[in-house]
Motif scaffolding. Structure first.
Motif, short mmCIF file in Angstrom:
data_model
loop_
_atom_site.label_atom_id
_atom_site.label_comp_id
_atom_site.label_asym_id
_atom_site.label_seq_id
_atom_site.Cartn_x
_atom_site.Cartn_y
_atom_site.Cartn_z
N SER A 24 0.83 -1.21 0.00
CA SER A 24 0.00 0.00 0.00
C SER A 24 0.86 1.26 0.00
N LEU A 25 1.96 1.23 0.75
CA LEU A 25 2.88 2.39 0.75
C LEU A 25 3.45 2.61 -0.65
N LEU A 26 3.93 1.55 -1.27
CA LEU A 26 4.48 1.68 -2.62
C LEU A 26 3.42 2.22 -3.58
N ASN A 27 2.22 1.68 -3.50
CA ASN A 27 1.14 2.14 -4.37
C ASN A 27 0.84 3.63 -4.13
N CYS A 28 0.73 4.03 -2.87
CA CYS A 28 0.43 5.43 -2.57
C CYS A 28 1.52 6.37 -3.09
N LEU A 29 2.77 5.96 -2.95
CA LEU A 29 3.88 6.80 -3.43
C LEU A 29 3.83 6.95 -4.95
N ILE A 30 3.64 5.83 -5.65
CA ILE A 30 3.61 5.89 -7.12
C ILE A 30 2.39 6.67 -7.60
N CYS A 31 1.24 6.42 -6.98
CA CYS A 31 0.03 7.15 -7.38
C CYS A 31 0.14 8.65 -7.08
N SER A 32 0.80 8.98 -5.98
CA SER A 32 1.04 10.40 -5.67
C SER A 32 1.87 11.03 -6.77
N TRP A 33 2.91 10.33 -7.19
CA TRP A 33 3.78 10.84 -8.26
C TRP A 33 2.98 10.99 -9.56
N TYR A 34 2.14 10.03 -9.86
CA TYR A 34 1.32 10.09 -11.07
C TYR A 34 0.40 11.32 -11.05
N GLY A 35 -0.11 11.66 -9.88
CA GLY A 35 -1.05 12.77 -9.78
C GLY A 35 -0.43 14.15 -9.78
N LEU A 36 0.88 14.24 -9.69
CA LEU A 36 1.53 15.55 -9.67
C LEU A 36 1.68 16.12 -11.08
N PRO A 37 1.73 17.44 -11.21
CA PRO A 37 1.77 18.08 -12.53
C PRO A 37 2.99 17.72 -13.39
N TRP A 38 4.06 17.23 -12.80
CA TRP A 38 5.23 16.84 -13.59
C TRP A 38 4.95 15.58 -14.40
N VAL A 39 3.88 14.86 -14.01
CA VAL A 39 3.54 13.63 -14.71
C VAL A 39 2.20 13.77 -15.43
N THR A 40 1.16 14.18 -14.71
CA THR A 40 -0.19 14.27 -15.29
C THR A 40 -0.85 15.57 -14.85
N GLN A 41 -1.43 16.26 -15.79
CA GLN A 41 -2.13 17.51 -15.50
C GLN A 41 -3.57 17.21 -15.05
N GLY A 42 -4.06 17.96 -14.08
CA GLY A 42 -5.46 17.89 -13.69
C GLY A 42 -5.85 16.75 -12.78
N THR A 43 -4.89 16.10 -12.15
CA THR A 43 -5.22 14.98 -11.26
C THR A 43 -4.63 15.19 -9.87
N ILE A 44 -4.61 16.42 -9.42
CA ILE A 44 -4.01 16.75 -8.12
C ILE A 44 -4.72 16.03 -6.97
N LEU A 45 -6.01 15.70 -7.14
CA LEU A 45 -6.72 14.94 -6.11
C LEU A 45 -6.06 13.58 -5.88
N VAL A 46 -5.59 12.96 -6.96
CA VAL A 46 -4.91 11.68 -6.85
C VAL A 46 -3.65 11.84 -6.00
N ALA A 47 -2.90 12.90 -6.25
CA ALA A 47 -1.67 13.15 -5.48
C ALA A 47 -1.99 13.44 -4.02
N THR A 48 -3.01 14.23 -3.78
CA THR A 48 -3.37 14.62 -2.41
C THR A 48 -3.80 13.41 -1.59
#
Length: 169
Positions: A24-48
């Motif tokens: 779960s920690l690994l998943n949360c870290l990777i999904c947080s990274w995915y949700g940040l603007p350096w990777v994907t635009q408009g998914t800040i909720l995923v990062a948060t």
């Protein structure tokens, strides 16, 4: 919370597995990274949401390590360091080697893969459940929370038309 309340009260992890919290920690870290603007635009909720998840799972892992016997403590510590190193490698590789859509796809596929492994991680304890004919050591509340979180993110992914969010959920 009930699992960790019991672990703290008994000062023992008993036969609980720490793997669901590691995955779960690994998943949360990777999904947080995915949700940040350096990777994907408009998914800040995923990062948060996943950043908070990473904080909670880090706390759970620390409590698990503190209350484990030596062999399990060393194993969990090594797995935690491995997860943090893997995440650092993912961030560095995606920033240095990839741009734009390629970066989004790379992190998106990793995110989906880590999410599937997180969903499967409680199943590692299934042999104990079968052997003891008891679900006592199966993280029911974690499984239930994951189920509801998955439904919410599936809907969110559909609304955003984000393949990586809705397919894996």
């Amino acid at each position: 919370m009930p699992t960790f309340k019991r672990i703290i009260e008994n000062k023992s992890t008993e036969q609980f597995s720490g793997l669901p919290y590691i995955y779960s920690l690994l998943n949360c870290l990777i999904c947080s990274w995915y949700g940040l603007p350096w990777v994907t635009q408009g998914t800040i909720l995923v990062a948060t949401v996943n950043s908070f998840g990473a904080l909670f799972h880090s706390a759970y892992i620390i409590l698990f390590i503190i209350n484990s016997e030596r062999r399990k403590r060393v194993s969990m510590s090594a797995l935690t360091v491995g997860v943090l190193c893997a995440f650092a490698l993912i961030v560095c590789a995606s920033l240095e080697l990839l741009e734009g859509r390629a970066r989004r796809n790379f992190v998106g596929y990793l995110s989906a893969t880590s999410l599937v492994s997180m969903f499967a991680s409680p199943l590692f304890i299934i042999s104990l459940v079968i052997r003891t004919k008891s679900v006592e050591f199966m993280p029911f509340h974690l499984s239930l929370a994951t189920y509801f979180m998955s439904i919410a993110f599936f809907a969110y992914g559909v609304l955003l038309n984000d393949f990586f969010i809705y397919v894996s959920n």
